[in-house]
Design an enzyme around this catalytic site. Structure first.
Site, PDB file in Angstrom:
ATOM      1  N   ARG A   1       0.842  -1.185   0.000  1.00 25.04           N
ATOM      2  CA  ARG A   1       0.000   0.000   0.000  1.00 25.04           C
ATOM      3  C   ARG A   1       0.887   1.247   0.000  1.00 25.04           C
ATOM      4  O   ARG A   1       2.107   1.140   0.169  1.00 25.04           O
ATOM      5  CB  ARG A   1      -0.923  -0.017   1.226  1.00 25.04           C
ATOM      6  CG  ARG A   1      -1.895  -1.186   1.192  1.00 25.04           C
ATOM      7  CD  ARG A   1      -2.712  -1.311   2.468  1.00 25.04           C
ATOM      8  NE  ARG A   1      -3.646  -2.430   2.362  1.00 25.04           N
ATOM      9  CZ  ARG A   1      -4.880  -2.326   1.905  1.00 25.04           C
ATOM     10  NH1 ARG A   1      -5.342  -1.146   1.512  1.00 25.04           N
ATOM     11  NH2 ARG A   1      -5.675  -3.379   1.833  1.00 25.04           N
TER      12      ARG A   1
ATOM     13  N   HIS B   1       7.708  21.146 -16.304  1.00 21.24           N
ATOM     14  CA  HIS B   1       7.867  21.127 -17.750  1.00 21.24           C
ATOM     15  C   HIS B   1       7.666  19.714 -18.272  1.00 21.24           C
ATOM     16  O   HIS B   1       7.769  18.737 -17.534  1.00 21.24           O
ATOM     17  CB  HIS B   1       9.260  21.635 -18.163  1.00 21.24           C
ATOM     18  CG  HIS B   1      10.381  20.727 -17.757  1.00 21.24           C
ATOM     19  ND1 HIS B   1      10.849  20.637 -16.461  1.00 21.24           N
ATOM     20  CD2 HIS B   1      11.133  19.844 -18.480  1.00 21.24           C
ATOM     21  CE1 HIS B   1      11.835  19.746 -16.394  1.00 21.24           C
ATOM     22  NE2 HIS B   1      12.018  19.244 -17.606  1.00 21.24           N
TER      23      HIS B   1
ATOM     24  N   HIS C   1       1.346   7.593 -25.546  1.00 17.51           N
ATOM     25  CA  HIS C   1       1.444   6.613 -26.618  1.00 17.51           C
ATOM     26  C   HIS C   1       0.387   6.951 -27.660  1.00 17.51           C
ATOM     27  O   HIS C   1      -0.815   6.936 -27.366  1.00 17.51           O
ATOM     28  CB  HIS C   1       1.241   5.193 -26.084  1.00 17.51           C
ATOM     29  CG  HIS C   1       2.455   4.634 -25.413  1.00 17.51           C
ATOM     30  ND1 HIS C   1       2.635   3.286 -25.189  1.00 17.51           N
ATOM     31  CD2 HIS C   1       3.567   5.237 -24.934  1.00 17.51           C
ATOM     32  CE1 HIS C   1       3.792   3.085 -24.590  1.00 17.51           C
ATOM     33  NE2 HIS C   1       4.371   4.260 -24.420  1.00 17.51           N
TER      34      HIS C   1
END
Length: 350
Positions: A23, A165, A279
């Site tokens: 966790r 950035h 992607h």
């Protein structure tokens, strides 16, 4: 009992170590020390960077001066260079080519310490618009076959500067991971007549075990075969192969889900280092309609060791079902900072 799970997009198996069940409190997140000193990305220091190629700035303000709220500049130390020439040369068994490409930096805000998760959603929208506009512009160069948009947060994840950035790299070839995903999606479409990720989303929404965030146009999931603890993907609900084709009605939804997801990760784990990678379909090539673009957020909570490096398989000690539950149950509301939006002007420089 640990499980081997196969990624439905690619031929890759992952060990989900369910017995470890780590966790957030089980991971030690070490905050990077502030470096201080002069930041080349802060307002007033515009001359410390190469001349901007695109800026969203106040009407009447001049290039490379204050007045911007998103600014895109060439990377001062590029990994690849646009003036290089294409063409592979052989040296015996080796192949080599000049370092062709383009490498740009998207300065996401004027605030030095304000990450995406703390920005106003309108400002996150502006960052997304900058990504899209630079993607569309860079692909005009037919030498480029893939536009990689990514973000490294914190030194552990590869960030060399503290100021918020992201980066864009245009490549003269299609990365192997994208080729493998494209082939997998095309194969699935040929066999079923449907999109693999569209079907994956339908199943995930039905099961609700790995859903983290939802909006009308985007879904955030903890992928079934997650490689890393608290790995999440943000996926458009409708089939869309090219991020460059994102529409105006989708951008606010993406900004909302992206900000909320990053805030949930921050609140759950304590602002861990992470990599974010987009992607999307290759550019300037044919037959990419089967692809379905998605944004992957990869917290850096574990270290790749001998097993991963030796086999190419990953061991994930946090089952995605647990990760989704933790992120979903976090209280992520926080009044955003006031963002004064002036007249929007987009300035391009050749």
């Amino acid at each position: 009992m640990p499980e081997w799970r196969k990624d439905p997009l690619v031929d890759r198996w992952v060990v989900i170590a369910t017995e470890r069940g780590k966790r957030p409190c089980d991971f030690k997140v070490v905050s990077d020390e502030k470096k201080g000193g002069r930041c080349p990305m802060c307002p007033g220091h515009e001359k410390d960077t190469p001349p901007e190629v695109t800026a969203f700035r106040e009407t009447g303000s001049r290039p490379d001066t204050p007045g911007w709220w998103v600014r895109v500049v060439p990377n001062k130390f590029p990994a690849v260079r646009i003036e290089a020439q294409p063409g592979v040369r052989r040296r015996g068994v080796f192949e080599v080519m000049d370092g062709l490409g383009a490498h740009e930096v998207v300065v996401e805000t004027t605030g030095h310490d304000t990450g995406l998760e703390f920005l106003d959603e309108r400002q996150v929208e502006e960052v997304i618009w900058a990504w899209q506009q630079r993607s569309l512009d860079l692909r005009k160069d037919a030498r480029f076959k893939y536009i990689q948009i990514f973000k490294n947060f914190a030194q552990t994840a590869g960030a060399s500067l503290e100021h918020p950035h992201s980066q864009i790299v245009a490549l003269p070839m299609i990365p192997p991971d994208i080729s493998e995903e494209l082939a997998g999606m095309k194969r699935y479409a040929q066999n079923t007549g449907r999109c693999l990720i569209c079907d994956l989303l339908e199943q995930e929404l039905g099961e609700q075990e790995r859903i983290v965030q939802e909006s009308g146009k985007f879904v955030c999931i903890a992928p079934y075969a997650s490689r890393f603890p608290f790995e999440v993907w943000i996926v458009p609900r409708e089939h869309q192969h090219d991020f460059g084709g994102i529409r105006a009605d989708q951008v606010p939804d993406l900004a909302l889900v992206l900000r909320a997801t990053l805030r949930a990760i921050h609140d759950s784990i304590g602002r861990p280092p992470y990599n974010m990678v987009l992607h999307t379909a290759p550019v300037n090539v044919a037959d990419t309609i089967h692809y379905h673009w998605h944004l992957e957020i990869l917290p850096r909570l574990t270290v790749m060791a001998g097993f991963e490096l030796g086999t190419g398989y990953y061991i994930n000690p946090t089952p995605p079902e647990l990760a989704a539950q933790v992120l979903r149950d976090q209280e992520t509301f926080c009044p955003p900072p006031v963002y004064q939006q002036t007249e929007r002007e987009v300035t391009h420089y050749v």
